[in-house]
Design a protein around this motif. Structure first.
Motif, short mmCIF file in Angstrom:
data_model
loop_
_atom_site.label_atom_id
_atom_site.label_comp_id
_atom_site.label_asym_id
_atom_site.label_seq_id
_atom_site.Cartn_x
_atom_site.Cartn_y
_atom_site.Cartn_z
N GLU A 182 3.83 1.57 -10.92
CA GLU A 182 2.06 1.52 -12.05
C GLU A 182 3.18 0.97 -13.22
OE1 GLU A 182 -1.53 3.10 -13.58
OE2 GLU A 182 -0.37 4.51 -12.57
N PHE A 204 -5.70 4.53 -6.14
CA PHE A 204 -5.96 3.08 -5.66
C PHE A 204 -7.42 3.27 -5.21
CE2 PHE A 204 -1.97 4.61 -4.92
CZ PHE A 204 -1.01 4.50 -4.46
N PHE A 250 0.84 -1.27 -0.04
CA PHE A 250 0.03 0.17 0.23
C PHE A 250 0.77 1.32 -0.39
CE2 PHE A 250 1.02 -0.71 4.72
CZ PHE A 250 1.25 0.73 4.98
N THR A 260 -3.99 -2.20 -5.14
CA THR A 260 -3.53 -2.21 -3.38
C THR A 260 -4.62 -0.65 -2.69
OG1 THR A 260 -2.29 -1.72 -1.76
CG2 THR A 260 -1.31 -0.52 -3.93
N TRP A 261 -4.32 -0.12 -1.41
CA TRP A 261 -4.69 0.71 -0.14
C TRP A 261 -3.98 1.50 -0.58
CZ3 TRP A 261 -8.52 0.90 3.50
CH2 TRP A 261 -9.43 -0.86 3.18
N PHE A 262 -4.44 3.40 -0.62
CA PHE A 262 -3.74 4.39 -0.18
C PHE A 262 -3.69 4.44 1.26
CE2 PHE A 262 -3.32 8.73 0.92
CZ PHE A 262 -2.42 9.35 -0.18
N THR A 303 -9.39 3.78 0.25
CA THR A 303 -8.13 4.63 1.20
C THR A 303 -8.38 4.58 2.98
OG1 THR A 303 -8.25 6.57 -0.60
CG2 THR A 303 -7.81 6.97 1.99
N PHE A 345 3.07 -3.18 -7.89
CA PHE A 345 2.48 -2.37 -6.84
C PHE A 345 1.82 -3.97 -6.69
CE2 PHE A 345 1.61 1.34 -7.78
CZ PHE A 345 2.20 2.14 -6.66
N PRO A 348 -1.65 0.08 -9.53
CA PRO A 348 -2.09 1.10 -7.63
C PRO A 348 -3.76 -0.01 -7.35
CG PRO A 348 -1.82 3.27 -9.38
CD PRO A 348 -2.26 1.61 -10.00
N LYS A 349 -4.35 -0.01 -8.08
CA LYS A 349 -5.87 -0.45 -7.94
C LYS A 349 -5.79 -1.75 -7.43
CE LYS A 349 -8.50 3.02 -9.09
NZ LYS A 349 -8.97 3.84 -8.84
#
Length: 326
Positions: free
Chosen positions: A226, A288, A178, A256-258, A291, A231, A253-254
């Motif tokens: 990315e 992401f 993340f 995982t989390w921010f 969040t 990621f 990014p999609k």
């Protein structure tokens, strides 16, 4: 015993816990909680002073080789959690081997005094930071970072850890998990907190410029990761909470989390919080899957502005927050 014998004996005990029905139940409840289902939420203990609780030697490392001692620490702490902390714990059934990833930096470095240290084994120390970004010309030292990988070192690590663990426990090269981006923690280490709070009123344009540069550097990092597919799609931990959730992509990014927060903004108004923090991090956060926002700061008076983050899923509720509002 050799390092390999020590590690494999510990790994066997660890894997029995990591693959147990109890761990499956914990994983399922973390997933369900993050999926917004009403279940018994997981309860975890984190920020543990490991160096203070080795009463009977269970945490004492015996391996000689530094990399083996790191694995031994991971295993001993996982086993210790499940034996002594009667709460939930996340024990992945593999060793996460961190990928070699580094940066040339941004040209700004903290200037500090470490003013108290309890003992040599304690990594928690007090700091006094001098303001290295006080003047406009100080910002000119900023440089966009370059990011570096080392696939040969990654392969060497995987060869070592796979041989060390044998068939007892798999080793897995871990990409970037993340995104943990808390720019005001960074700025506080570069300036100290007091100048920031004054400049919110006296020199807002100076703080805006600092944030613009930090966000530009972090955005470049996300772009780099990315583009190279770095990621990691298996988030286990989000710093003190579980990251298992449905709806993650396989990459990017999609996957995982921010994770964001502005801990020094506890006394700052919602309007200023929006102006100096959320407006900058929101575009990055929304790249992401989800969040998680908040850490030690109270956010009970800022729930409405946090809802502006379209992929907001979790909000930290600190001891200083009004839980009835949250």
């Amino acid at each position: 015993m050799t390092d390999k014998q020590i590690i494999r004996e510990l790994a066997k005990k660890y894997m029995e816990l990591a693959c147990s029905p109890e761990q499956e139940d914990t994983n399922a409840r973390v997933l369900a909680t993050n999926d917004l289902k009403i279940v018994r939420p997981p309860v975890m203990i984190e920020e543990i002073p490991w160096y203070q609780i080795d009463i009977d030697g269970e945490l004492r490392c015996l391996c000689a080789e530094p990399r083996a001692r790191w694995v031994e620490t991971v295993l001993r702490q996982g086993i210790y959690r499940r034996k002594h902390f009667r709460v939930d714990a996340l024990l992945p059934p593999f060793l996460r081997v961190p990928m070699h990833f580094s940066s040339t930096g941004i040209g700004w470095e903290a200037d500090e005094d470490q003013i108290r240290r309890t003992d040599d084994t304690n990594h928690i120390i007090s700091h006094h930071y001098r303001d290295v970004l006080e003047l406009e010309e100080d910002l000119e030292r900023f440089r966009m970072p370059r990011f570096l990988l080392d696939p040969q070192a990654d392969q060497a690590d995987m060869d070592y850890y796979s041989d060390l663990l044998g068939d007892v426990m798999p080793a897995r090269l871990n990409g970037h998990g993340f995104l943990y981006f808390m720019p005001w923690d960074i700025i506080a280490r570069l300036r100290g907190l007091e100048p920031i709070l004054y400049d919110l009123y006296d020199r807002p344009e100076h703080l805006h410029r600092i944030m613009e540069l930090l966000v530009a550097a972090e955005t470049a990092k996300v772009d780099f990761l990315e583009e190279r597919g770095l990621f990691d799609p298996l988030p286990g931990d989000l710093h003190c909470t579980g990251g298992m959730v449905s709806g993650l992509a396989d990459s990017g990014p999609k996957a995982t989390w921010f994770r964001g927060a502005a801990q020094g903004f506890g006394p700052v108004s919602p309007a200023m919080h929006e102006e100096f923090e959320l407006r900058y991090i929101r575009p990055l956060a929304e790249r992401f899957a989800y969040t998680y926002y908040g850490c030690c700061e109270p956010l009970d008076k800022k729930v409405d502005i946090l809802r502006s983050i379209r992929n907001l899923r979790n909000v930290g509720v600190s001891p200083w927050a009004d839980v009835d509002v949250m």
